[in-house]
Design a protein around this motif. Structure first.
Motif, mmCIF file in Angstrom:
data_model
loop_
_atom_site.group_PDB
_atom_site.id
_atom_site.type_symbol
_atom_site.label_atom_id
_atom_site.label_comp_id
_atom_site.label_asym_id
_atom_site.label_seq_id
_atom_site.Cartn_x
_atom_site.Cartn_y
_atom_site.Cartn_z
ATOM 1 N N UNK A 187 0.833 -1.187 0.000
ATOM 2 C CA UNK A 187 0.000 0.000 0.000
ATOM 3 C C UNK A 187 0.881 1.256 0.000
ATOM 4 N N UNK A 188 0.262 2.399 0.233
ATOM 5 C CA UNK A 188 1.002 3.665 0.312
ATOM 6 C C UNK A 188 0.414 4.472 1.460
ATOM 7 N N UNK A 189 1.163 5.503 1.868
ATOM 8 C CA UNK A 189 0.565 6.409 2.856
ATOM 9 C C UNK A 189 -0.695 7.037 2.280
ATOM 10 N N UNK A 190 -0.657 7.307 0.981
ATOM 11 C CA UNK A 190 -1.838 7.857 0.315
ATOM 12 C C UNK A 190 -1.505 8.202 -1.116
ATOM 13 N N UNK A 191 -2.413 8.897 -1.768
ATOM 14 C CA UNK A 191 -2.177 9.359 -3.135
ATOM 15 C C UNK A 191 -2.841 10.709 -3.285
ATOM 16 N N UNK A 192 -2.701 11.301 -4.469
ATOM 17 C CA UNK A 192 -3.337 12.601 -4.688
ATOM 18 C C UNK A 192 -4.588 12.438 -5.528
ATOM 19 N N UNK A 193 -5.636 13.029 -5.064
ATOM 20 C CA UNK A 193 -6.920 12.993 -5.766
ATOM 21 C C UNK A 193 -7.654 14.292 -5.547
ATOM 22 N N UNK A 194 -8.080 14.899 -6.655
ATOM 23 C CA UNK A 194 -8.808 16.165 -6.603
ATOM 24 C C UNK A 194 -8.063 17.227 -5.794
ATOM 25 N N UNK A 195 -6.759 17.294 -6.057
ATOM 26 C CA UNK A 195 -5.976 18.365 -5.470
ATOM 27 C C UNK A 195 -5.581 18.176 -4.019
ATOM 28 N N UNK A 196 -5.916 17.036 -3.433
ATOM 29 C CA UNK A 196 -5.560 16.833 -2.025
ATOM 30 C C UNK A 196 -4.906 15.464 -1.847
ATOM 31 N N UNK A 197 -4.145 15.346 -0.767
ATOM 32 C CA UNK A 197 -3.641 14.034 -0.390
ATOM 33 C C UNK A 197 -4.820 13.239 0.162
ATOM 34 N N UNK A 198 -4.897 11.999 -0.277
ATOM 35 C CA UNK A 198 -6.001 11.164 0.179
ATOM 36 C C UNK A 198 -5.369 9.906 0.780
ATOM 37 N N UNK A 199 -5.599 9.689 2.074
ATOM 38 C CA UNK A 199 -4.877 8.644 2.806
ATOM 39 C C UNK A 199 -5.363 7.246 2.434
ATOM 40 N N UNK A 200 -4.433 6.284 2.429
ATOM 41 C CA UNK A 200 -4.784 4.880 2.194
ATOM 42 C C UNK A 200 -4.456 4.000 3.406
ATOM 43 N N UNK A 201 -3.357 4.313 4.055
ATOM 44 C CA UNK A 201 -2.867 3.434 5.118
ATOM 45 C C UNK A 201 -3.889 3.231 6.251
ATOM 46 N N UNK A 202 -4.648 4.275 6.651
ATOM 47 C CA UNK A 202 -5.630 4.036 7.718
ATOM 48 C C UNK A 202 -6.643 2.950 7.359
ATOM 49 N N UNK A 203 -7.039 2.882 6.079
ATOM 50 C CA UNK A 203 -7.997 1.849 5.673
ATOM 51 C C UNK A 203 -7.359 0.465 5.786
ATOM 52 N N UNK A 204 -6.055 0.379 5.469
ATOM 53 C CA UNK A 204 -5.361 -0.906 5.598
ATOM 54 C C UNK A 204 -5.317 -1.307 7.072
ATOM 55 N N UNK A 205 -4.940 -0.352 7.931
ATOM 56 C CA UNK A 205 -4.868 -0.671 9.361
ATOM 57 C C UNK A 205 -6.208 -1.179 9.872
ATOM 58 N N UNK A 206 -7.267 -0.517 9.424
ATOM 59 C CA UNK A 206 -8.595 -0.938 9.877
ATOM 60 C C UNK A 206 -8.952 -2.309 9.302
ATOM 61 N N UNK A 207 -8.691 -2.487 8.015
ATOM 62 C CA UNK A 207 -9.038 -3.761 7.363
ATOM 63 C C UNK A 207 -8.315 -4.925 8.031
#
Ligand code: ATP
Ligand code: MG
Length: 652
Positions: A187-207
């Motif tokens: 995974x990644x800490x996040x990516x950029x979408x619609x001009x903002x950083x959008x987090x991914x890692x929290x969803x992994x931690x939860x999953x």
């Protein structure tokens, strides 16, 4: 299904012949169809020579345990070697494989030899994390080069990947990890979408709270935002991959070794884990990429806007184009960030020649207006592609005129997660395209449109789309559920693969997709296709997008209920609903006239851009909305329901 409304198909009568210069130099000529028909197995056997086999196959197809197929029996190969190393060995190490464009504007060009090094490093890092051939690895990344590298590293090790679209929730992620029992998550800490950083890692931690089988999480740093860290489980990509050796000797795997599990879009129900294996899949992905897009490795720059999180990204960003040594653009973000001309700006900047996107994106661009693409030089484009839904004639013509400069052929490619690669499509140097039709089966592929009894319908008639012969990139099963595989695809007619889509042959035998059989409406005993009524609605100047569903009705059994998004220019039109009802009656016939037209701000779509009509049916019938886990934007249903309450109040 024979009385599906068919009249609307005459809507756009023009056909577009291939441009003469393209036809003269085309990779594939018309004779290929007959050559393939004469002996499809021999034909696919020849196409398999596009790949580098460590051990040659001894037989093209073993169908003795149908519907469980084996293609290129006895052959051994490495998919990553075929996509990367062999190009370097052939002297193409300095050729750019990926022109990465980040949403914030950062760019990176990655050559085939750099790709080879990074894939080898990632493979070595995965070995250190305990990944062995056969282990499953889940990938949950934004559209960054590491997504491609991670997939190829898994393929190199024979560890099937399952890529989960980065926009999915923790629940969607954990259910896929559990279903295929993945051991490692990338995974990644996040990516950029619609001009903002959008987090991914929290969803992994939860999953992962629900997934005790995951032992390691490999994390790419993309946004630099703070992330929670689980010691002993989480490792940074820049620590373990970047420091790993760039030498890794790829092993050979059996042609039928599992390559990946990809979950379907969930448009019609709960997603299914589709298993693809190595040899047959790679042959058809590579050959169709070369033929359908007329790819010329020396001069073309290709761009597919799909996300790697769905099958188009697998077959037509990673495996097909890279097996063919293509140079392509990989873009992280959305088409309207920071402005609505972003895609066209990228095409002009990189000189993109082959462009592949979805009808939903084209309709969105239509809604924004043609002045936006007109500001950019799109003259490099020579072939345009469409995938995911039927492209309605209106959008086809707009795409050809405003993006293709009125000259590019459009390849409307019909295929599915299950089919792995193109199955029905025009060929750009051969086929005279009809706007709205996917035209003909790809060479070496046998499809038919049949009635309830499984008999082929005649020209001018509609029915069920089936595939009558096995094909190299066919799914091998539903992961862990052979029975569901047989039941879902092979039970309606024992010898045919049932795709779930309705289709029609026109008077020339060209194929028109009519939408899902499950979505067909039955109004006073007449069966009506969603695609045709939606096409009729979109052909009205006020409408940007439309979805229709059948809702229970006391008098007619079912009634047509339409949901429409208006074009910017139509916001002030009075009584648009009456206009649209009359328009459909005129275009198709009074039977197809919607009982209600709801003007909505958005339609519920999967992340791959498909309209989830079953959710709209729930709304139209006042039911609680069903499984919406693969919805791109979870707030949409609330918006729609609120809008409808307003509309109902207006009517009172
Ligand atoms: P699920 O199977 O979970 O309901 P899905 O069918 O939407 O999801 P995909 O495999 O991504 O998942 O989509 C394949 C379907 O998309 C096809 O069966 C067809 O309905 C539609 N489709 C794809 N390309 C085209 C096309 N060119 N023309 C018409 N329909 C298309
Ligand atoms: Mg499907």
């Amino acid at each position: 299904m024979n009385d599906l409304a068919l009249s609307n198909l005459a809507h756009e009568d023009r056909t577009f012949d291939p441009p003469g210069d393209l036809a003269a130099r085309a990779n594939v000529s018309a004779e290929v169809y007959a050559e393939a028909d004469a002996d499809p197995e021999a034909f696919w056997g020849r196409q398999a020579e596009r790949l580098d086999w460590g051990t040659p196959f001894t037989r093209v197809l073993d169908w003795s345990k149908a519907p469980f197929a084996k293609w290129f029996v006895g052959g051994r190969l490495n998919a990553a070697y075929n996509c990367v190393d062999r190009h370097v060995e052939n002297g193409l190490g300095d050729k750019v494989a990926l022109h990465f464009v980040g949403e914030p504007g950062d760019t990176r060009a990655i050559t085939y030899s750099q790709l080879k090094d990074e894939v080898s490093q990632a493979a070595n890092a995965l070995i250190d994390l305990g990944v062995k051939a056969g282990d499953r690895v889940a990938i949950y990344l934004p559209m960054i080069p590491e997504a491609v590298i991670a997939m190829l590293a898994c393929a190199r090790l024979g560890a099937p990947h399952t890529v989960v679209f980065g926009g999915f929730s923790a629940d969607a992620l954990s259910s896929r990890i559990l279903d295929c029992d993945a051991k490692v998550v990338i995974t990644a800490d996040g990516g950029y979408r619609r001009g903002k950083a959008s987090a991914l890692k929290p969803a992994v931690d939860e999953a992962l709270q629900a997934c005790p089988g995951v032992v390691s999480v490999l994390v790419v740093r993309r946004t630099g935002e703070d992330v929670a860290w689980t010691g002993g489980r989480d490792v940074w990509w820049h620590d373990v991959v970047t420091s790993a050796s760039t030498t890794h000797v790829p092993q050979l795997f059996d042609s039928e070794h599992p390559l990946y599990v990809m979950y379907t879009s969930g448009t019609t129900g709960a997603p299914k884990g589709i298993l693809h294996t190595t040899g047959g899949y790679l042959v058809q992905a590579a050959y169709t990429f070369w033929a359908t897009f007329d790819h010329k490795p020396d001069s073309d720059v290709y761009w597919c806007t799909a996300d790697v999180g769905w099958v188009t990204g697998h077959s037509y960003i990673v495996y097909g184009p890279l097996a063919e040594g293509a140079t392509q653009v990989l873009y992280e973000g959305t088409p309207d960030t920071p402005h609505k001309g972003r895609w066209w700006e990228i095409i002009a900047e990189y000189g993109v020649t082959l462009f592949y996107t979805a009808p939903t994106a084209i309709r969105t661009c239509m809604k924004w207006g043609e002045q936006i693409p007109a500001e950019h030089d799109l003259s490099s484009l020579r072939v345009l592609g469409s995938v995911g839904e039927s492209i309605n004639p209106e959008a086809y013509v707009w795409y050809r005129e405003n993006i293709g400069g009125g000259k590019t052929p459009i390849v409307d490619t019909w295929w599915q997660t299950e089919t792995g690669a193109h199955m029905i499509t025009p060929l750009p140097g051969v086929t005279s395209g009809k706007p709205g039709s996917a035209m003909t089966a790809f060479p070496g592929i046998s499809v038919e449109v049949v009635d309830d009894a499984g008999e082929p319908v005649g020209n001018g008639e509609g029915g069920y789309l089936v595939i009558t012969e096995p094909w190299p990139s066919m799914l091998r099963t539903i992961w862990g559920d052979d029975e569901r595989y047989k039941e879902t695809y092979w039970s309606r007619w024992p010898d045919y693969y049932f795709a779930g889509d309705g289709a029609k042959k026109d008077d020339d035998g060209a194929i028109w997709l009519l939408g899902r059989v499950d979505d067909v409406m039955n109004v006073s005993g007449h069966r009506l296709s969603t695609t045709e009524i939606e096409s009729a609605l979109v052909s009205h100047p006020s409408v940007a997008e439309a979805a229709v569903v059948g809702a229970a009705d006391d008098t007619t059994g079912q009634a047509v209920v339409a949901f429409v998004i208006l074009r910017e220019s139509a916001k002030d039109v009075e009584d648009v609903s009456a206009d649209l009802r009359a328009h459909v009656a005129k275009e198709i016939g009074p039977i197809a006239k919607p009982r209600q037209v709801m003007v909505v701000p958005e339609l519920p779509k999967t992340r791959s851009g498909k309209i989830m009509r079953r959710l709209l049916r729930d709304v139209a019938e006042n039911r609680e909305v069903g499984d919406a886990t693969t919805l791109a934007d979870s707030s949409v249903m609330a918006l729609i329901t609120a809008g409808i309450v307003d509309a109902k109040n207006d009517e009172d």
